[in-house]
Design a protein around this motif. Sequence first.
Motif, PDB file in Angstrom:
ATOM      1  N   ALA A 123       0.829  -1.204   0.000  1.00 39.71           N
ATOM      2  CA  ALA A 123       0.000   0.000   0.000  1.00 39.71           C
ATOM      3  C   ALA A 123       0.864   1.255   0.000  1.00 39.71           C
ATOM      4  CB  ALA A 123      -0.934  -0.013   1.203  1.00 39.71           C
ATOM      5  N   THR A 124       1.927   1.240   0.802  1.00 37.91           N
ATOM      6  CA  THR A 124       2.828   2.395   0.865  1.00 37.91           C
ATOM      7  C   THR A 124       3.521   2.617  -0.474  1.00 37.91           C
ATOM      8  OG1 THR A 124       3.204   1.994   3.229  1.00 37.91           O
ATOM      9  CG2 THR A 124       4.804   3.382   2.084  1.00 37.91           C
ATOM     10  N   ALA A 125       3.952   1.527  -1.096  1.00 41.88           N
ATOM     11  CA  ALA A 125       4.618   1.630  -2.400  1.00 41.88           C
ATOM     12  C   ALA A 125       3.647   2.108  -3.473  1.00 41.88           C
ATOM     13  CB  ALA A 125       5.224   0.282  -2.790  1.00 41.88           C
ATOM     14  N   CYS A 126       2.433   1.567  -3.474  1.00 43.48           N
ATOM     15  CA  CYS A 126       1.419   1.995  -4.439  1.00 43.48           C
ATOM     16  C   CYS A 126       1.087   3.472  -4.264  1.00 43.48           C
ATOM     17  CB  CYS A 126       0.144   1.156  -4.284  1.00 43.48           C
ATOM     18  SG  CYS A 126       0.297  -0.536  -4.892  1.00 43.48           S
ATOM     19  N   ASN A 127       1.069   3.914  -3.016  1.00 43.80           N
ATOM     20  CA  ASN A 127       0.806   5.331  -2.748  1.00 43.80           C
ATOM     21  C   ASN A 127       1.921   6.197  -3.337  1.00 43.80           C
ATOM     22  OD1 ASN A 127      -0.923   7.292  -1.137  1.00 43.80           O
ATOM     23  ND2 ASN A 127       1.103   7.740  -0.306  1.00 43.80           N
ATOM     24  N   THR A 128       3.168   5.758  -3.191  1.00 40.95           N
ATOM     25  CA  THR A 128       4.296   6.484  -3.779  1.00 40.95           C
ATOM     26  C   THR A 128       4.167   6.550  -5.298  1.00 40.95           C
ATOM     27  OG1 THR A 128       5.750   5.785  -1.978  1.00 40.95           O
ATOM     28  CG2 THR A 128       6.815   6.529  -4.007  1.00 40.95           C
ATOM     29  N   LEU A 129       3.671   5.470  -5.877  1.00 45.10           N
ATOM     30  CA  LEU A 129       3.504   5.394  -7.331  1.00 45.10           C
ATOM     31  C   LEU A 129       2.233   6.083  -7.820  1.00 45.10           C
ATOM     32  CD1 LEU A 129       4.540   1.648  -7.730  1.00 45.10           C
ATOM     33  CD2 LEU A 129       5.854   3.622  -8.556  1.00 45.10           C
ATOM     34  N   LYS A 130       1.445   6.613  -6.859  1.00 47.24           N
ATOM     35  CA  LYS A 130       0.173   7.279  -7.156  1.00 47.24           C
ATOM     36  C   LYS A 130      -0.842   6.331  -7.786  1.00 47.24           C
ATOM     37  CE  LYS A 130       2.440  11.793  -7.670  1.00 47.24           C
ATOM     38  NZ  LYS A 130       2.282  12.095  -6.254  1.00 47.24           N
ATOM     39  N   GLU A 131      -0.748   5.066  -7.441  1.00 43.71           N
ATOM     40  CA  GLU A 131      -1.735   4.071  -7.890  1.00 43.71           C
ATOM     41  C   GLU A 131      -2.845   4.018  -6.831  1.00 43.71           C
ATOM     42  OE1 GLU A 131       0.477   0.488  -8.526  1.00 43.71           O
ATOM     43  OE2 GLU A 131       1.563   1.303 -10.259  1.00 43.71           O
ATOM     44  N   ILE A 132      -3.686   5.038  -6.855  1.00 44.62           N
ATOM     45  CA  ILE A 132      -4.643   5.276  -5.772  1.00 44.62           C
ATOM     46  C   ILE A 132      -5.723   4.206  -5.700  1.00 44.62           C
ATOM     47  CG2 ILE A 132      -6.287   6.918  -4.810  1.00 44.62           C
ATOM     48  CD1 ILE A 132      -3.285   7.702  -4.634  1.00 44.62           C
ATOM     49  N   ASP A 133      -6.195   3.717  -6.844  1.00 43.38           N
ATOM     50  CA  ASP A 133      -7.208   2.659  -6.814  1.00 43.38           C
ATOM     51  C   ASP A 133      -6.670   1.420  -6.118  1.00 43.38           C
ATOM     52  OD1 ASP A 133      -9.056   4.227  -8.088  1.00 43.38           O
ATOM     53  OD2 ASP A 133      -8.648   3.424 -10.100  1.00 43.38           O
ATOM     54  N   ALA A 134      -5.400   1.114  -6.353  1.00 41.11           N
ATOM     55  CA  ALA A 134      -4.783  -0.042  -5.700  1.00 41.11           C
ATOM     56  C   ALA A 134      -4.672   0.191  -4.195  1.00 41.11           C
ATOM     57  CB  ALA A 134      -3.404  -0.312  -6.303  1.00 41.11           C
ATOM     58  N   VAL A 135      -4.349   1.413  -3.798  1.00 38.06           N
ATOM     59  CA  VAL A 135      -4.267   1.736  -2.370  1.00 38.06           C
ATOM     60  C   VAL A 135      -5.617   1.522  -1.707  1.00 38.06           C
ATOM     61  CG1 VAL A 135      -3.908   3.590  -0.681  1.00 38.06           C
ATOM     62  CG2 VAL A 135      -2.382   3.392  -2.656  1.00 38.06           C
ATOM     63  N   ILE A 136      -6.679   2.057  -2.312  1.00 36.68           N
ATOM     64  CA  ILE A 136      -8.022   1.928  -1.748  1.00 36.68           C
ATOM     65  C   ILE A 136      -8.407   0.463  -1.593  1.00 36.68           C
ATOM     66  CG2 ILE A 136     -10.473   2.363  -2.184  1.00 36.68           C
ATOM     67  CD1 ILE A 136      -9.607   4.978  -3.604  1.00 36.68           C
ATOM     68  N   GLU A 137      -8.127  -0.330  -2.630  1.00 36.26           N
ATOM     69  CA  GLU A 137      -8.474  -1.750  -2.585  1.00 36.26           C
ATOM     70  C   GLU A 137      -7.685  -2.493  -1.509  1.00 36.26           C
ATOM     71  OE1 GLU A 137      -8.496  -5.670  -5.562  1.00 36.26           O
ATOM     72  OE2 GLU A 137      -7.948  -3.687  -6.344  1.00 36.26           O
ATOM     73  N   LEU A 138      -6.405  -2.187  -1.420  1.00 37.37           N
ATOM     74  CA  LEU A 138      -5.550  -2.876  -0.451  1.00 37.37           C
ATOM     75  C   LEU A 138      -5.936  -2.581   0.997  1.00 37.37           C
ATOM     76  CD1 LEU A 138      -1.963  -2.596  -1.966  1.00 37.37           C
ATOM     77  CD2 LEU A 138      -2.938  -4.671  -0.986  1.00 37.37           C
ATOM     78  N   ILE A 139      -6.070  -1.300   1.338  1.00 37.79           N
ATOM     79  CA  ILE A 139      -6.310  -0.965   2.738  1.00 37.79           C
ATOM     80  C   ILE A 139      -7.679  -1.429   3.211  1.00 37.79           C
ATOM     81  CG2 ILE A 139      -4.662   0.927   2.730  1.00 37.79           C
ATOM     82  CD1 ILE A 139      -6.934   2.909   2.505  1.00 37.79           C
ATOM     83  N   ALA A 140      -8.628  -1.575   2.270  1.00 37.42           N
ATOM     84  CA  ALA A 140      -9.958  -2.058   2.651  1.00 37.42           C
ATOM     85  C   ALA A 140      -9.929  -3.530   3.038  1.00 37.42           C
ATOM     86  CB  ALA A 140     -10.936  -1.842   1.499  1.00 37.42           C
ATOM     87  N   LYS A 141      -8.923  -4.256   2.562  1.00 39.86           N
ATOM     88  CA  LYS A 141      -8.829  -5.697   2.820  1.00 39.86           C
ATOM     89  C   LYS A 141      -7.946  -6.027   4.024  1.00 39.86           C
ATOM     90  CE  LYS A 141      -9.296  -7.065  -2.058  1.00 39.86           C
ATOM     91  NZ  LYS A 141      -8.567  -7.671  -3.197  1.00 39.86           N
ATOM     92  N   MET A 142      -7.251  -5.047   4.547  1.00 43.14           N
ATOM     93  CA  MET A 142      -6.262  -5.325   5.584  1.00 43.14           C
ATOM     94  C   MET A 142      -6.907  -5.504   6.950  1.00 43.14           C
ATOM     95  SD  MET A 142      -3.268  -2.739   4.270  1.00 43.14           S
ATOM     96  CE  MET A 142      -2.149  -3.117   5.590  1.00 43.14           C
ATOM     97  N   SER A 143      -6.484  -6.569   7.635  1.00 42.75           N
ATOM     98  CA  SER A 143      -7.008  -6.873   8.965  1.00 42.75           C
ATOM     99  C   SER A 143      -5.845  -6.954   9.955  1.00 42.75           C
ATOM    100  CB  SER A 143      -7.785  -8.184   8.956  1.00 42.75           C
ATOM    101  OG  SER A 143      -8.902  -8.100   8.106  1.00 42.75           O
ATOM    102  N   PRO A 144      -5.627  -5.922  10.752  1.00 46.89           N
ATOM    103  CA  PRO A 144      -4.533  -5.961  11.729  1.00 46.89           C
ATOM    104  C   PRO A 144      -4.763  -7.060  12.749  1.00 46.89           C
ATOM    105  CG  PRO A 144      -5.652  -3.814  11.730  1.00 46.89           C
ATOM    106  CD  PRO A 144      -6.388  -4.689  10.806  1.00 46.89           C
ATOM    107  N   SER A 145      -3.683  -7.735  13.130  1.00 45.89           N
ATOM    108  CA  SER A 145      -3.825  -8.854  14.075  1.00 45.89           C
ATOM    109  C   SER A 145      -3.319  -8.498  15.470  1.00 45.89           C
ATOM    110  CB  SER A 145      -3.076 -10.082  13.552  1.00 45.89           C
ATOM    111  OG  SER A 145      -1.717  -9.802  13.335  1.00 45.89           O
ATOM    112  N   ASN A 146      -2.786  -7.278  15.641  1.00 50.74           N
ATOM    113  CA  ASN A 146      -2.341  -6.856  16.966  1.00 50.74           C
ATOM    114  C   ASN A 146      -2.409  -5.335  17.064  1.00 50.74           C
ATOM    115  OD1 ASN A 146       0.207  -5.739  15.897  1.00 50.74           O
ATOM    116  ND2 ASN A 146       0.819  -7.883  15.638  1.00 50.74           N
TER     117      ASN A 146
END
Length: 410
Positions: A123-146
């Motif tokens: 997500a951080t790399a995609c954000n640097t690349l300005k691939e915003i749709d990929a960022v939105i998709e990625l962070i919506a799927k992320m489930s922190p475990s701690n």
Amino acid sequence: MGAPKKSLVLLAVTLIAGLAIAVDKEPEEVIEAINKHRSSKLAEARTAQKPVDFNALNREIREMALEGVKGVDPSKIAPEKGYAWAQLYEMAEMPKEVCDAAKVYLTTNPAPAAKFDAQIKMATACNTLKEIDAVIELIAKMSPSNTNQARTLASQTAYVFSESIAGAVGAEKAIAALHSVKKNVMAAEFSAQPADVAAKQNIAQMFAEKEADLLITLKRKSDAIKVLEEGITAVTAIGEDKGGLTRRLASKKTQINMVGTSAPALTSERGYGEFPGLEGLKGKVVLIDFFAHWCGPCKAAFPSMVEMYKDLKSKGLEIVGFTTYYGYYGTERNISKDDEFAKMKDFMAEHKMTWPVVYGERSNFENYGVTGIPHVALLDKDGNVSHIKIGYSEAGMKELRKKIEQLLAD
């Protein structure tokens, strides 16, 4: 009998500015060598009692990482090594390759914690690349475990990803992204330990404050106030607020409600330069800068302010620095108000501050909703608060100057 085969063959050693890196090492070994180099440089600085030249150190680390990934095709790496390669590509400042390596690693169906680590790098790399749709998709799927992962995702979303999303596709989509991430983050497992309780409260505060900021850009003031009130309720529902988070959210409400209204009077005790009071400055565009002598970001903002004052004072800009007493200056502790006030004269000369600097009680800070500095309140010619800016960045100062020039032109 021939020599036993090894899992990797050392083909060459390249010297970069005195740094030895084996070209065909496994990524973990290159990372280990880089970490040892970093630790060695930090230890050398401590022994020599000299400041670390982090710019030079970061350049060396990047050079070592670049040599480590030289000739490696991300599409052909072993999937189980993908995360290590992603780390190395990150050190080499190669965001596309970070994405590719992390994506390969995720095909191994890693454990939840490891999966999260790879996703946040992507997500951080995609954000640097300005691939915003990929960022939105990625962070919506992320489930922190701690708790640490929950805090990381919350802060990255609130302070980095949402800004990029808003800039690329609008505040509405940034708010939607905040909501999806907030749902997953708040569902993470938090213990009843004080540190976890504080982390969860801080996360609730971050989401409320960022959503309010985005709503203000959409001119939805009442909705922003409602979100902040809900944030205050959420923080107190989690536990006793020992970190002043509800006060910060309440101050944010003060800032929002203040914009478009008459600026609160500044009650001054004494100061340097002529300050006739805000009433006496009507007809001018006024920038009130709440600052402190110990504040690094405040000092970083002064060169831009000096330039603005020089260029725009003749057109109607006035700056008023506002500060208070802290009982110390530099390494001197427990100094009197008179002594602290006296030191401001040299401070102003050092930073080329030719505008008035006023001392007053902390109630003035509270009236303007100040919770962090530098905190700037921009007043129009009628004495109404037009804009609030908190913190320092070059981009932020440029934007502030544009707003000042617009008010001067009105």
